[in-house]
Design a protein around this motif. Structure first.
Motif, PDB file in Angstrom:
ATOM      1  N   GLN A  97       6.059   6.435   0.048  1.00 23.70           N
ATOM      2  CA  GLN A  97       7.245   5.578   0.040  1.00 23.70           C
ATOM      3  C   GLN A  97       8.360   6.065  -0.880  1.00 23.70           C
ATOM      4  OE1 GLN A  97       4.486   1.993  -0.309  1.00 23.70           O
ATOM      5  NE2 GLN A  97       6.254   1.060   0.677  1.00 23.70           N
ATOM      6  N   HIS A 109      -3.030   5.876   0.192  1.00 20.64           N
ATOM      7  CA  HIS A 109      -2.200   4.694   0.436  1.00 20.64           C
ATOM      8  C   HIS A 109      -1.724   4.752   1.891  1.00 20.64           C
ATOM      9  CE1 HIS A 109       0.434   1.564  -1.753  1.00 20.64           C
ATOM     10  NE2 HIS A 109       0.746   1.449  -0.471  1.00 20.64           N
ATOM     11  N   TRP A 110      -2.687   4.605   2.809  1.00 19.77           N
ATOM     12  CA  TRP A 110      -2.435   4.462   4.246  1.00 19.77           C
ATOM     13  C   TRP A 110      -2.119   5.747   5.020  1.00 19.77           C
ATOM     14  CZ3 TRP A 110       1.242  -0.384   3.862  1.00 19.77           C
ATOM     15  CH2 TRP A 110       0.492  -1.507   3.490  1.00 19.77           C
ATOM     16  N   ASN A 148      -5.794   2.012  -0.905  1.00 20.06           N
ATOM     17  CA  ASN A 148      -4.868   0.886  -0.951  1.00 20.06           C
ATOM     18  C   ASN A 148      -5.057   0.000   0.267  1.00 20.06           C
ATOM     19  OD1 ASN A 148      -2.312  -0.464  -2.016  1.00 20.06           O
ATOM     20  ND2 ASN A 148      -1.790  -0.071   0.127  1.00 20.06           N
ATOM     21  N   GLU A 149      -5.388  -1.251   0.027  1.00 17.10           N
ATOM     22  CA  GLU A 149      -5.460  -2.261   1.092  1.00 17.10           C
ATOM     23  C   GLU A 149      -6.051  -1.721   2.398  1.00 17.10           C
ATOM     24  OE1 GLU A 149      -1.581  -3.906   1.583  1.00 17.10           O
ATOM     25  OE2 GLU A 149      -1.431  -4.556  -0.473  1.00 17.10           O
ATOM     26  N   LEU A 155      -5.482  -6.619  -0.377  1.00 14.60           N
ATOM     27  CA  LEU A 155      -4.391  -7.544  -0.057  1.00 14.60           C
ATOM     28  C   LEU A 155      -5.024  -8.913   0.102  1.00 14.60           C
ATOM     29  CD1 LEU A 155      -1.380  -7.957   0.745  1.00 14.60           C
ATOM     30  CD2 LEU A 155      -2.077  -7.590   3.099  1.00 14.60           C
ATOM     31  N   ASP A 165      -3.349  -7.509  -4.519  1.00 16.32           N
ATOM     32  CA  ASP A 165      -1.912  -7.560  -4.235  1.00 16.32           C
ATOM     33  C   ASP A 165      -1.638  -8.921  -3.616  1.00 16.32           C
ATOM     34  OD1 ASP A 165      -2.110  -4.911  -4.947  1.00 16.32           O
ATOM     35  OD2 ASP A 165      -1.929  -4.135  -2.903  1.00 16.32           O
ATOM     36  N   TYR A 217       1.233 -11.282  -1.729  1.00 17.15           N
ATOM     37  CA  TYR A 217       2.542 -11.466  -1.102  1.00 17.15           C
ATOM     38  C   TYR A 217       2.616 -12.705  -0.214  1.00 17.15           C
ATOM     39  CZ  TYR A 217       3.544  -6.564  -2.269  1.00 17.15           C
ATOM     40  OH  TYR A 217       3.756  -5.391  -2.927  1.00 17.15           O
ATOM     41  N   GLU A 271       0.005  -5.473  -7.282  1.00 21.33           N
ATOM     42  CA  GLU A 271       1.305  -5.559  -6.612  1.00 21.33           C
ATOM     43  C   GLU A 271       1.678  -7.015  -6.429  1.00 21.33           C
ATOM     44  OE1 GLU A 271       1.831  -3.621  -2.819  1.00 21.33           O
ATOM     45  OE2 GLU A 271       0.574  -1.939  -3.434  1.00 21.33           O
ATOM     46  N   TRP A 319       5.914  -4.912  -7.775  1.00 19.76           N
ATOM     47  CA  TRP A 319       6.243  -3.999  -6.667  1.00 19.76           C
ATOM     48  C   TRP A 319       7.683  -4.232  -6.312  1.00 19.76           C
ATOM     49  CZ3 TRP A 319       3.775  -0.050  -4.134  1.00 19.76           C
ATOM     50  CH2 TRP A 319       4.489   0.486  -3.051  1.00 19.76           C
ATOM     51  N   GLU A 322       9.915   1.054   3.429  1.00 18.80           N
ATOM     52  CA  GLU A 322       8.992  -0.068   3.616  1.00 18.80           C
ATOM     53  C   GLU A 322       8.266   0.015   4.971  1.00 18.80           C
ATOM     54  OE1 GLU A 322       7.738  -2.212   1.496  1.00 18.80           O
ATOM     55  OE2 GLU A 322       6.721  -3.210   3.146  1.00 18.80           O
ATOM     56  N   TRP A 323       7.578   1.119   5.192  1.00 26.31           N
ATOM     57  CA  TRP A 323       6.684   1.287   6.339  1.00 26.31           C
ATOM     58  C   TRP A 323       7.326   0.837   7.668  1.00 26.31           C
ATOM     59  CZ3 TRP A 323       3.312   4.509   4.537  1.00 26.31           C
ATOM     60  CH2 TRP A 323       2.816   4.379   3.237  1.00 26.31           C
ATOM     61  N   PHE A 365      12.812  -4.128  -2.258  1.00 29.59           N
ATOM     62  CA  PHE A 365      11.863  -4.677  -3.230  1.00 29.59           C
ATOM     63  C   PHE A 365      12.154  -4.213  -4.666  1.00 29.59           C
ATOM     64  CE2 PHE A 365       9.281  -5.459   0.529  1.00 29.59           C
ATOM     65  CZ  PHE A 365       8.500  -6.542   0.173  1.00 29.59           C
TER      66      PHE A 365
HETATM   67  C1  BGC Z   1       1.745  -2.238   0.209  1.00 27.20           C
HETATM   68  C2  BGC Z   1       3.040  -1.563  -0.140  1.00 27.20           C
HETATM   69  C3  BGC Z   1       4.203  -2.285   0.517  1.00 27.20           C
HETATM   70  C4  BGC Z   1       4.215  -3.719   0.005  1.00 27.20           C
HETATM   71  C5  BGC Z   1       5.360  -4.573   0.532  1.00 27.20           C
HETATM   72  C6  BGC Z   1       1.818  -3.749   0.077  1.00 27.20           C
HETATM   73  O1  BGC Z   1       0.905  -4.362   0.919  1.00 27.20           O
HETATM   74  O2  BGC Z   1       0.695  -1.715  -0.553  1.00 27.20           O
HETATM   75  O3  BGC Z   1       2.972  -0.232   0.241  1.00 27.20           O
HETATM   76  O4  BGC Z   1       5.415  -1.681   0.291  1.00 27.20           O
HETATM   77  O5  BGC Z   1       3.018  -4.321   0.441  1.00 27.20           O
HETATM   78  O6  BGC Z   1       5.256  -4.739   1.904  1.00 27.20           O
END
Ligand code: BGC
Length: 408
Positions: free
Chosen positions: A23, A126-127, A170-171, A228, A271, A273, A322, A360, A367-368, A376
């Motif tokens: 990223q 990380h993915w 990662n996740e 996550l 993490d 969110y 995160e 984060w 952002e993927w 962010f």
């Molecule tokens: C991921 C990050 C991503 C962030 C915000 C996380 O789940 O590890 O790579 O940028 O979420 O979407």
């Protein structure tokens, strides 16, 4: 005027910021960079009237060349820790052939972090996968485990001395959900349940073996993976069927992977969110989304408290690896951070062993599947000049990190 209350965090609490290799680094060729250019992906974006150019990672934040500058920003923030990644595809661009120059590069990056007295939290995956691995079926191929362990061994031997915390994966569940169910991440195998199960098993195995390998080369290492952890609650708390859906969702979303690896983690790295209100009736979600970030994701700070309470059952130290908000105008970020920290503080005061918080992210970055639109970062990043500029909330986060407290 109402009096302000000070909430002090335990001494030694680790403050930091999180990033990932793909990223921010730029110039990486891997399965993601290939997927971005694929016909399927481009068609799909055009159908939604989106410009495919806004979904190409490309030079990202050019952190590959600007890492000293980024580390200075982390230091300026008053953070004690920096989470960053190494990119497998850079290190092993061809199966079995390791690129020494790239290993040296990462050595310099980690040394530069250490020079600034930062604790290094290193993510090994990380993915993203090297193209040769993706061509062999990625994580659905049993061989991925052996390949991964060979790569991990090399990294630990070469870079281990400058790493304080290891994140193997990662996740992993997010990779599986997006890659094999929804199909909006590579390998883009929408609805491939068999592939998902195979990849799941291999990721569990990869984590366990990586854990053993790291501990064998460097005993006393602190190793985990990030999970996550959405906060799931029933849409109707009096409805047992809604509860059933919550239990199933929690189990598949993160509990199963944690259960299977619980003897192979030294700490819980989670993490946070999302908040989901689940119902047993289609479409199974009954979210309100009254107060959201720029991406329409609900902002629900109380959920972090509930997730922590629930994670304490693992009886390991907990780190928030995160937590962040897409907020280009920086109007909600300060409140977002303080509100989440308030709930973390509450969990600590009730006995939860939370030892760190990483925002984060340091910078606006790629952002993927959402491309470049979400912001962010504590710092903005000009995609043309790569200039980093602090958003107003930098001042507050830095105040928090330096003083180990929040004011509410
Ligand atoms: C991921 C990050 C991503 C962030 C915000 C996380 O789940 O590890 O790579 O940028 O979420 O979407």
């Amino acid at each position: 005027m109402a009096e302000q209350k000070i909430l002090k965090f335990p001494s030694g609490f680790l403050w930091g910021v999180s990033t990932s290799a793909y990223q921010i680094e730029g110039g990486i060729t891997n399965d993601w960079s290939e997927w971005e250019k694929s016909e399927l992906r481009i068609k799909n974006l055009e159908l939604r009237n989106l410009n495919p150019r806004d979904f190409i990672c490309g030079q990202a934040c050019d952190s590959y060349n600007r890492y000293e500058e980024d580390l200075d920003l982390v230091k300026k923030l008053g953070c004690g820790a920096f989470r960053l990644g190494v990119e497998w595809a850079r290190i092993e661009p061809v199966e079995g052939k390791f690129n020494q120059a790239e290993i040296e590069h990462y050595k310099e990056v980690l040394r530069a972090a250490k020079k600034r007295d930062l604790q290094v939290i290193l993510t090994l995956w990380h993915w993203t996968n090297p193209i040769w691995l993706a061509e062999q079926g990625g994580w659905a191929n049993r061989k991925a485990v052996d390949y991964f362990i060979r790569y991990v061994e090399l990294i630990v031997k070469k870079l281990g001395q400058d790493v304080d915390f290891w994140i193997t994966l990662n996740e992993p569940m997010a990779h599986l959900g997006f890659g094999y169910l929804r199909g909006n991440f590579p390998p883009a195998r929408r609805g491939d349940l068999i592939g998902l199960i195979k990849a799941y098993k291999n990721l569990v195995k990869a984590h366990k073996l990586a854990y053993k390998k790291i501990q064998q080369i460097q005993p006393q290492s602190k190793v985990s993976f990030t999970s996550l952890t959405d906060y799931f609650e029933p849409a109707n708390k009096y409805n047992p069927l809604d509860w059933l859906i919550v239990i199933i969702a929690r189990y598949w979303h993160h509990r199963k992977f944690l259960n299977e690896t619980r003897s192979y983690i030294d700490f819980i790295a989670f993490d946070y969110y999302f908040h989901q209100r689940l119902s047993w009736l289609p479409p199974f979600k009954a979210n309100f989304n009254y107060y959201t970030n720029d991406m329409g994701w609900e902002i629900y700070p109380a959920g972090i408290y509930c997730v922590i309470k629930y994670l304490t059952s693992f009886k390991k130290p907990i780190y928030v690896m995160e937590n962040g908000i897409a907020d280009a105008a920086d109007k909600k970020r300060i409140k977002f951070i303080v509100d989440h920290l308030k709930h973390i503080h509450r969990s600590i005061s009730e006995g939860a062993d939370v030892r760190g918080y990483l925002y984060w992210s340091l910078l606006d970055n790629f952002e993927w599947a959402h491309g470049w639109a979400p912001k962010f970062g504590l710092y903005t990043m000009d995609r043309r000049t790569f200039k980093r500029t602090p958003r107003p909330s930098v001042a507050l986060y830095s105040e928090i990190c330096r003083n180990n407290r929040i004011l509410i």
